[in-house]
Scaffold this motif. Sequence first.
Motif, PDB file in Angstrom:
ATOM      1  N   LYS A 403      21.686 -30.585  27.241  1.00 50.93           N
ATOM      2  CA  LYS A 403      22.335 -30.388  28.546  1.00 50.93           C
ATOM      3  C   LYS A 403      21.624 -31.223  29.584  1.00 50.93           C
ATOM      4  O   LYS A 403      20.446 -31.560  29.405  1.00 50.93           O
ATOM      5  CB  LYS A 403      22.232 -28.914  28.949  1.00 50.93           C
ATOM      6  N   GLY A 404      22.268 -31.493  30.709  1.00 51.34           N
ATOM      7  CA  GLY A 404      21.620 -32.186  31.825  1.00 51.34           C
ATOM      8  C   GLY A 404      21.728 -33.684  31.701  1.00 51.34           C
ATOM      9  O   GLY A 404      22.767 -34.217  31.279  1.00 51.34           O
ATOM     10  N   THR A 405      20.626 -34.362  32.018  1.00 54.24           N
ATOM     11  CA  THR A 405      20.659 -35.829  32.060  1.00 54.24           C
ATOM     12  C   THR A 405      19.586 -36.462  31.188  1.00 54.24           C
ATOM     13  O   THR A 405      19.452 -37.677  31.154  1.00 54.24           O
ATOM     14  CB  THR A 405      20.427 -36.299  33.511  1.00 54.24           C
ATOM     15  N   GLY A 406      18.763 -35.595  30.536  1.00 52.56           N
ATOM     16  CA  GLY A 406      17.649 -36.145  29.752  1.00 52.56           C
ATOM     17  C   GLY A 406      16.473 -36.517  30.638  1.00 52.56           C
ATOM     18  O   GLY A 406      15.469 -37.044  30.170  1.00 52.56           O
ATOM     19  N   LEU A 407      16.601 -36.232  31.942  1.00 51.44           N
ATOM     20  CA  LEU A 407      15.504 -36.455  32.912  1.00 51.44           C
ATOM     21  C   LEU A 407      15.293 -35.112  33.611  1.00 51.44           C
ATOM     22  O   LEU A 407      16.132 -34.666  34.406  1.00 51.44           O
ATOM     23  CB  LEU A 407      15.896 -37.536  33.916  1.00 51.44           C
ATOM     24  N   VAL A 408      14.212 -34.444  33.238  1.00 55.90           N
ATOM     25  CA  VAL A 408      14.074 -33.034  33.614  1.00 55.90           C
ATOM     26  C   VAL A 408      13.151 -32.861  34.811  1.00 55.90           C
ATOM     27  O   VAL A 408      12.022 -33.359  34.825  1.00 55.90           O
ATOM     28  CB  VAL A 408      13.555 -32.213  32.414  1.00 55.90           C
ATOM     29  N   HIS A 409      13.670 -32.165  35.788  1.00 58.76           N
ATOM     30  CA  HIS A 409      12.905 -31.838  37.004  1.00 58.76           C
ATOM     31  C   HIS A 409      11.769 -30.877  36.623  1.00 58.76           C
ATOM     32  O   HIS A 409      12.000 -29.833  36.030  1.00 58.76           O
ATOM     33  CB  HIS A 409      13.904 -31.239  38.008  1.00 58.76           C
ATOM     34  N   VAL A 410      10.546 -31.281  36.944  1.00 56.85           N
ATOM     35  CA  VAL A 410       9.371 -30.486  36.558  1.00 56.85           C
ATOM     36  C   VAL A 410       8.753 -29.826  37.795  1.00 56.85           C
ATOM     37  O   VAL A 410       8.343 -30.509  38.731  1.00 56.85           O
ATOM     38  CB  VAL A 410       8.309 -31.379  35.867  1.00 56.85           C
ATOM     39  N   ALA A 411       8.736 -28.450  37.770  1.00 58.22           N
ATOM     40  CA  ALA A 411       8.077 -27.716  38.859  1.00 58.22           C
ATOM     41  C   ALA A 411       7.027 -26.828  38.199  1.00 58.22           C
ATOM     42  O   ALA A 411       7.347 -25.723  37.731  1.00 58.22           O
ATOM     43  CB  ALA A 411       9.088 -26.879  39.631  1.00 58.22           C
ATOM     44  N   PRO A 412       5.773 -27.274  38.125  1.00 56.55           N
ATOM     45  CA  PRO A 412       4.755 -26.540  37.349  1.00 56.55           C
ATOM     46  C   PRO A 412       4.571 -25.083  37.781  1.00 56.55           C
ATOM     47  O   PRO A 412       4.177 -24.253  36.963  1.00 56.55           O
ATOM     48  CB  PRO A 412       3.482 -27.349  37.598  1.00 56.55           C
ATOM     49  N   ALA A 413       4.899 -24.780  39.018  1.00 54.44           N
ATOM     50  CA  ALA A 413       4.713 -23.396  39.467  1.00 54.44           C
ATOM     51  C   ALA A 413       5.825 -22.476  38.994  1.00 54.44           C
ATOM     52  O   ALA A 413       5.727 -21.261  39.126  1.00 54.44           O
ATOM     53  CB  ALA A 413       4.636 -23.362  40.997  1.00 54.44           C
ATOM     54  N   HIS A 414       6.907 -23.056  38.446  1.00 52.39           N
ATOM     55  CA  HIS A 414       8.083 -22.223  38.178  1.00 52.39           C
ATOM     56  C   HIS A 414       8.643 -22.333  36.761  1.00 52.39           C
ATOM     57  O   HIS A 414       9.814 -22.012  36.535  1.00 52.39           O
ATOM     58  CB  HIS A 414       9.176 -22.553  39.204  1.00 52.39           C
ATOM     59  N   GLY A 415       7.837 -22.776  35.842  1.00 52.89           N
ATOM     60  CA  GLY A 415       8.336 -22.832  34.468  1.00 52.89           C
ATOM     61  C   GLY A 415       7.165 -22.887  33.509  1.00 52.89           C
ATOM     62  O   GLY A 415       6.111 -23.438  33.843  1.00 52.89           O
ATOM     63  N   HIS A 416       7.350 -22.305  32.322  1.00 51.42           N
ATOM     64  CA  HIS A 416       6.239 -22.264  31.371  1.00 51.42           C
ATOM     65  C   HIS A 416       5.933 -23.653  30.814  1.00 51.42           C
ATOM     66  O   HIS A 416       4.780 -24.068  30.789  1.00 51.42           O
ATOM     67  CB  HIS A 416       6.565 -21.284  30.246  1.00 51.42           C
ATOM     68  N   ASP A 417       6.986 -24.396  30.391  1.00 47.74           N
ATOM     69  CA  ASP A 417       6.752 -25.754  29.888  1.00 47.74           C
ATOM     70  C   ASP A 417       6.254 -26.648  31.017  1.00 47.74           C
ATOM     71  O   ASP A 417       5.389 -27.502  30.823  1.00 47.74           O
ATOM     72  CB  ASP A 417       8.052 -26.346  29.310  1.00 47.74           C
ATOM     73  N   ASP A 418       6.834 -26.461  32.184  1.00 46.86           N
ATOM     74  CA  ASP A 418       6.444 -27.245  33.369  1.00 46.86           C
ATOM     75  C   ASP A 418       4.965 -27.055  33.670  1.00 46.86           C
ATOM     76  O   ASP A 418       4.254 -27.997  34.010  1.00 46.86           O
ATOM     77  CB  ASP A 418       7.243 -26.798  34.607  1.00 46.86           C
ATOM     78  N   PHE A 419       4.513 -25.792  33.514  1.00 47.15           N
ATOM     79  CA  PHE A 419       3.119 -25.468  33.808  1.00 47.15           C
ATOM     80  C   PHE A 419       2.196 -26.238  32.857  1.00 47.15           C
ATOM     81  O   PHE A 419       1.190 -26.819  33.273  1.00 47.15           O
ATOM     82  CB  PHE A 419       2.927 -23.960  33.654  1.00 47.15           C
ATOM     83  N   VAL A 420       2.573 -26.259  31.577  1.00 47.15           N
ATOM     84  CA  VAL A 420       1.759 -26.961  30.578  1.00 47.15           C
ATOM     85  C   VAL A 420       1.714 -28.459  30.900  1.00 47.15           C
ATOM     86  O   VAL A 420       0.656 -29.096  30.864  1.00 47.15           O
ATOM     87  CB  VAL A 420       2.322 -26.709  29.155  1.00 47.15           C
ATOM     88  N   LEU A 421       2.872 -29.025  31.265  1.00 48.09           N
ATOM     89  CA  LEU A 421       2.910 -30.444  31.652  1.00 48.09           C
ATOM     90  C   LEU A 421       2.025 -30.692  32.871  1.00 48.09           C
ATOM     91  O   LEU A 421       1.329 -31.703  32.965  1.00 48.09           O
ATOM     92  CB  LEU A 421       4.340 -30.861  31.993  1.00 48.09           C
ATOM     93  N   GLY A 422       2.069 -29.719  33.791  1.00 42.57           N
ATOM     94  CA  GLY A 422       1.255 -29.833  35.013  1.00 42.57           C
ATOM     95  C   GLY A 422      -0.223 -29.917  34.663  1.00 42.57           C
ATOM     96  O   GLY A 422      -0.963 -30.738  35.224  1.00 42.57           O
ATOM     97  N   LEU A 423      -0.645 -29.061  33.713  1.00 40.40           N
ATOM     98  CA  LEU A 423      -2.052 -29.090  33.299  1.00 40.40           C
ATOM     99  C   LEU A 423      -2.387 -30.429  32.648  1.00 40.40           C
ATOM    100  O   LEU A 423      -3.404 -31.046  32.948  1.00 40.40           O
ATOM    101  CB  LEU A 423      -2.326 -27.967  32.292  1.00 40.40           C
ATOM    102  N   GLN A 424      -1.476 -30.895  31.769  1.00 38.32           N
ATOM    103  CA  GLN A 424      -1.726 -32.155  31.043  1.00 38.32           C
ATOM    104  C   GLN A 424      -1.838 -33.351  31.985  1.00 38.32           C
ATOM    105  O   GLN A 424      -2.644 -34.248  31.778  1.00 38.32           O
ATOM    106  CB  GLN A 424      -0.570 -32.432  30.067  1.00 38.32           C
TER     107      GLN A 424
END
Length: 1045
Positions: A403-424
């Motif tokens: 789904k979507g565009t294959g370009l995912v909006h990352v908000a580290p404060a609001h998602g579990h995967d986003d949070f991990v990416l934020g740490l990385q």
Amino acid sequence: MHLLVNTINLNLKRLTKPSSLVLLFNVNSRRPLYLSSSLFNNETTTPPPSVSEDPAGNSVFLKKKYSDTLLLPKTDFPMKVAHAKREEHENTIANKRQFEQLYGFQSLWRQGQPEFVLHDGPPYANGDVHIGHAVNKILKDITNRYKLLRGYQINYIPGWDCHGLPIELKATKDGKRGILTDPLSIQTAARKIVDESIAKHIEAFKRWGILAEWNSPYKTFDKSYIKAELQAFLQLYDKKLVFRDLKPVYWSPSSKTALAEAELEYNQKHESPSVFLSLDLESTNIQEFISKIDATTPTVLDKDAQVQVLIWTTTPWTLPSNRAIAFNKTEKYCLLDARQSNNKVFYVVASALRTQFCVAKNANYATVLEFSGEHLSKLTYKHPWFENEICPFVHSDHVTMEKGTGLVHVAPAHGHDDFVLGLQHNLAMDCYVDDQGEFDSTIPKLKALPVLSLGNKVIMKELANKIVCSTTIIHSYPYDWRTKLPVIIKTSKQWFVHTEDLKSKALDLLKNVHIHPKNVENGMLSQLIRRPFWCISRQRTWGVPIPVLYNKETGEPLINKKIVDRLCELVDKSSNIDYWWTCPVSEIIPDDMDPDDFTKGKDIFDIWYDSGLSWHLLGGKIADMYLEGKDQFQGWFQSSLLLSTALRETSPYKNLYVHGFVVDEHGKKMSKSIGNVVSPWSVVTGCAERNQPAYGADVLRWWVAAQGSADGGNISASSALLRSADESVQKLRNVIKFLISYCNEAAAADLNLDNISYDELMYTDQYMLALLRDFRNQVTTHYEDYNYHRVLMKTLHFATSEVSSQYFTWAKDRLYCDFLQSQSRKSCIYVLSQIYSTLSKILAPVLPYLVEESYSHYKLGNQSIFKSTWFAEEPSWDNKNITTTFDLVLDIRESLNHIIGANNPKDLWVELQCDAKNFQTLQILHPLPDDDIDKCDSELCDILQISGLDLKCYEVGESNPKTDPLQPINFAIKPTGVGHSHTGYSVGICKTKMMQCARCRRFCCTPGDVLCTRCLSVMKSILQKQSQATSPAQVESSKKKVVNI
Ligand SMILES: [Zn+2]
């Protein structure tokens, strides 16, 4: 007069008690004249029918009523208990049979025996009982009662989960002058709610017959329980198995607290905005873009055209917290020519999703070039909200092409995967949302807007120039299971259990746990594997405070043995932990530290942490069983396992028994709004509104066992199922009533059944014992496998078919009509007492009221059935010869039924022609008398329920059996094609020439006689006895003896 002396050999078992009985017959009529033996000791003293003398001076019985001379079943065990009387009736049984004292009694009876520990999963101490409680408690009780009968000492301490949000929410509304806010008032109100709920629950559980230690249940707000929790937390902290960190958690704005996964439910029809946005690259120049992605410039491009990237989100409110765009380097991306609708703009989107985007936009954009995703890492873009901020593109495996565009909006404060990416990628974790689910003051335009409603709207308005297209989608979204309102994900400082460190050890331990039913085993494993982390802190009041002080300046937590010991002392002094909210830090902090530097934490423990420690109540014992609904795979089963693994490296349980949830007959969840809720109280005590009679506790228990123990799937509750449960229990009551009548004879010492040997039993009785043994083995296996529904199906079928329809029918004639103390009756009564003993034990775990009631009518039942133990193995009952013989007999009966259809065979004479093997087999049930009278009097005649039988053997070499000289009205070769498994016999029938006996109603009298041989003998004996009874007092005394049997 010529007399013929005829010694009865093979039929002695059938007719008489003495082994040297001699009958005297008139040679001409072959009619028995009188019984020479005075050994008969028939106790029946009911006045016999009138007697006169024939011209030869013999006594002749007239055609009068003989029913008074029959030994019909006698018991005051009621045939039926009217629905209106059920409540009173069962309460009387419970009192009389000391249901409430049974737990204490069994502790004494089974002292020194192996223990069966069923550890109670604590229900919420909130509100009334519901049908789910009934399923859970009754399944536990059936298990416990079965184990008790297997000789175990039962260890079952009921418990309640006393903390948690539902109780707190109710307590906050308890204020007479409005909503309560101060912790102490909330705690006082909550404690009152808990106490009242527990009292209501106990009343219901006792009424359902639940066997438990009611005098000292456990409650998670008991001071000993709280102290154990505080100490356990310190241990976990010292082992570094708990930690505090900023992490995204599910946050419920409606409850203002973090929620565990187990506290979420998914709304499949949640509406969210679905928004495609185009964001500017840091440098939008197309030439620069082309060089970065290492491609050749297509001829179609304007040199001054711009490139934008497309992102898609359903949570526009998280856009201010955007810190990156994630792509998948293994995927292809492309450049779409969007100049037709947006002057000189080209969009970047994943190739696999361009069509989806074009459909959403309702446009037909051409692809001008395609490139590998890996090049995107060289790009940067302008933040959608803070335009001066430049953000990176980062690779992530979690970017898929669904789904979507294959370009995912990352908000580290609001998602579990986003949070991990934020740490990385060392992204900022800024969160602009407060505990109310509203924007804080960081962005003035958004201040105090609830993120899910106005927040989304205002942001979409502000970013309108970036929105390419938007719509509304309906999708699955997590909701707070209590408030039924949507949750969000946001970061906050929380306490966590290190699940990653514990999972593999817990999975190892789980390998040795037996999970029933088998088909749900994977549910437990997958829930454990999937668990990301376990947040154990909650920002509420009604619970056990996390015993941590925080340094005012650094925010660093402080917890140590001195603090926890001090808290435990204070719990002992005040009986609870309410003081935490009011006492000064100086009372808690060690003397060598400055109380002014610290502040008390405001978090409480998650309730799953509360209840997940309940295994500590068992001392060092590992529970034999935890038995709960399947939602506990991610709840109590899991929290208990993780904490037991963490603190003592062992599983808290050996077995898990999992049941499903109750739904209505259409498979719909029970809900007040639909009006399909079945209340357990209304099942037991009736409900006029729903036109539902009072079924009583046994019927509720039967429904639970029949519906709730199958495969962990949904459990149906409906009026039809309850009615069916009621009918099943009634059928068993009828069978038990018949059994009880004769079992009291079995209990009478003068019947001397203890000394009866297997070989003395009639063949029919030996066959019944073989069936009983098989039944016992099967049902025991079902009990051991916890398949209680199979226990019920098997028992109901056995009791109504093999026992009632078949065996009672075969046995009634000798029970009612033979001599009181004849061997034939003894043999039967011995078997009946074995059936009763078996059925009462098998049914007692499910129907304790019915069985204890029957026991109170049973001479040997002066103590609870639960004092007895399971039946012994009876190897001698396993008689292959007898089962083979009866297989043949039942086949013959089927053939006979096939010939006569629905007609009653009792006035039929049967000719059975067999091959040599079958002939030999059947001879034991029908010896070869010459005499028609004796041909009427065999076990085979009783089984086939016919007048009489000629048993003949084919002659050698004879292919077709001969027809009978009895002028058969119908003669049939053994039918084929009707599913019979035996061959080698044929059945012929005709009307019997014998007359019906006026007493036993069998067609076995010589024409002209009123009574058959047996009945004549019995009547003579009665008459003889009568004449010996010299005084009215003696008559009266012997009458009583009969009545009491
Ligand atoms: Zn008779």
